[in-house]
Write an enzyme that holds these catalytic residues in place. Structure first.
Site, PDB file in Angstrom:
ATOM      1  N   HIS A  47       0.810  -1.227   0.000  1.00  0.00           N
ATOM      2  CA  HIS A  47       0.000   0.000   0.000  1.00  0.00           C
ATOM      3  C   HIS A  47       0.839   1.271   0.000  1.00  0.00           C
ATOM      4  CE1 HIS A  47      -3.633  -2.442   1.760  1.00  0.00           C
ATOM      5  NE2 HIS A  47      -3.388  -2.700   0.495  1.00  0.00           N
ATOM      6  N   CYS A  72       8.626  21.003  -9.590  1.00  0.00           N
ATOM      7  CA  CYS A  72       8.025  21.302 -10.906  1.00  0.00           C
ATOM      8  C   CYS A  72       6.758  22.147 -10.768  1.00  0.00           C
ATOM      9  CB  CYS A  72       7.733  20.006 -11.675  1.00  0.00           C
ATOM     10  SG  CYS A  72       6.180  19.210 -11.212  1.00  0.00           S
ATOM     11  N   GLY A 103      -1.630  -9.781  12.245  1.00  0.00           N
ATOM     12  CA  GLY A 103      -2.198  -8.469  12.569  1.00  0.00           C
ATOM     13  C   GLY A 103      -2.957  -7.798  11.455  1.00  0.00           C
ATOM     14  N   ASN A 130      -3.220 -13.227  15.604  1.00  0.00           N
ATOM     15  CA  ASN A 130      -4.152 -12.102  15.755  1.00  0.00           C
ATOM     16  C   ASN A 130      -4.930 -12.318  17.052  1.00  0.00           C
ATOM     17  OD1 ASN A 130      -6.401 -10.215  15.378  1.00  0.00           O
ATOM     18  ND2 ASN A 130      -5.845 -10.203  13.213  1.00  0.00           N
ATOM     19  N   PRO A 131      -5.114 -11.273  17.859  1.00  0.00           N
ATOM     20  CA  PRO A 131      -5.893 -11.485  19.090  1.00  0.00           C
ATOM     21  C   PRO A 131      -7.375 -11.748  18.815  1.00  0.00           C
ATOM     22  CG  PRO A 131      -5.116  -9.200  18.940  1.00  0.00           C
ATOM     23  CD  PRO A 131      -4.535  -9.933  17.770  1.00  0.00           C
ATOM     24  N   GLU A 132      -7.836 -11.378  17.613  1.00  0.00           N
ATOM     25  CA  GLU A 132      -9.263 -11.524  17.281  1.00  0.00           C
ATOM     26  C   GLU A 132      -9.443 -12.518  16.149  1.00  0.00           C
ATOM     27  OE1 GLU A 132     -11.552  -9.546  18.815  1.00  0.00           O
ATOM     28  OE2 GLU A 132     -10.103  -8.208  19.806  1.00  0.00           O
ATOM     29  N   ALA A 185       1.025  -9.728  18.424  1.00  0.00           N
ATOM     30  CA  ALA A 185       2.161 -10.031  17.550  1.00  0.00           C
ATOM     31  C   ALA A 185       3.495  -9.894  18.274  1.00  0.00           C
ATOM     32  CB  ALA A 185       2.124  -9.117  16.332  1.00  0.00           C
TER      33      ALA A 185
END
Ligand code: OAD
Length: 250
Positions: free
Chosen positions: A125, A157, A194, A220-222, A238
């Protein structure tokens, strides 16, 4: 009672696969940087003033009000500038040193993987620390100044500069996507750390690897949409779990 829980078994299964693998891919999201102090997108801190990320991170928002969009990015840069990589970033950088076929694909734009020393790295990204001219020259370059001298910043520019990140409605860099899918196609183990696994094409990487028989480990905690598909879902943070897992697999 053996005293061995299913969590132990899951951890051991992941360790064994990681130990044997010569091709490993890792995919990370905002959660890997949580312990460094970076807010996640979809958590309670995912709001800035009254705006959601989805309302600001678009080419339309930038066209309509480049200053407003830049105020948001400038506030993120200011918040992130003093933050340091955590033990999860360090563990992934160390893993790269001992696995010949390793690639880390991240959805994060915070630059913390590179700061931890990761080099086999694809920033799917983009990066908050790179600016790109939307004018004639179209050049992108690193710019770590905090604060920036003017908002919106301008290129030599004369064109407006934007953050070199992928906005909603935009395509990812084709080279970055092809490198990441190439790694997903050959990896024996895929670590997914994560991420809410909601944003594509990144979320398709572990799916593609799993469909081909790779062993998928989620940290991942969820629970996420990937959890049901992953071979092992390790519930925890993590910065705690990943170093323990990768040390056990060394
Ligand atoms: P999200 O904010 O959607 O998800 C963060 C994930 O991290 C959640 O699943 C949390 O449960 C998990 N998490 C929280 N704390 C954690 C910890 N300490 N250790 C491990 N995991 C933890 O962030 P992403 O999945 O990265 O895209 O979001 C993907 C993309 O959506 C972002 O790259 C961004 C956003 O829109 C663009 O800007 C293009």
């Amino acid at each position: 009672m053996t005293g061995v829980t299913s969590i132990d078994r899951a951890f051991q299964a992941a360790t064994a696969r990681l130990k044997a693998a010569t091709r490993i891919m890792a995919l990370t999201g905002a959660g890997v940087s949580a312990e460094s102090g970076v807010p996640t997108f979809r958590g309670p801190e995912g709001l800035w003033r009254q705006f959601r990320a989805e309302d600001l991170a678009t080419p339309e928002a930038f066209e309509r009000d480049p200053r407003l969009v830049w105020e948001w990015y400038a506030s993120r840069r200011e918040r992130l500038a003093p933050l340091l990589p955590n033990r999860a970033h360090a563990a992934l950088a160390a893993l790269e040193g001992r696995v010949p076929g390793f690639l880390l694909a991240t959805q994060n734009v915070d630059g913390l993987h590179a700061a931890a020393g990761s080099r086999a790295l694809v920033e799917l990204h983009g990066s908050l620390w790179r600016l790109r001219c939307v004018g004639e020259c179209g050049q992108a370059r690193e710019d770590r100044r905090v604060p920036l001298p003017e908002l919106p910043p301008r290129c030599a520019c004369g064109g407006l500069l934007r953050p070199d990140v992928v906005w909603f409605g935009e395509s990812l860099d084709a080279g970055a996507v092809s490198r990441a899918f190439g790694a997903a196609e050959s990896a024996e183990v895929v670590l997914v750390i994560g991420t809410s696994s909601l944003v594509f094409p990144a979320a398709a990487l572990p799916q593609a690897a799993r469909a081909r028989g790779a062993f998928v480990v989620e940290v991942n905690p969820e629970k996420t949409p990937l959890s049901a598909l992953a071979d092992v879902s390790l519930r925890g943070r993590a910065a705690e779990l990943l170093p323990a897992l990768l040390e056990a697999a060394a």
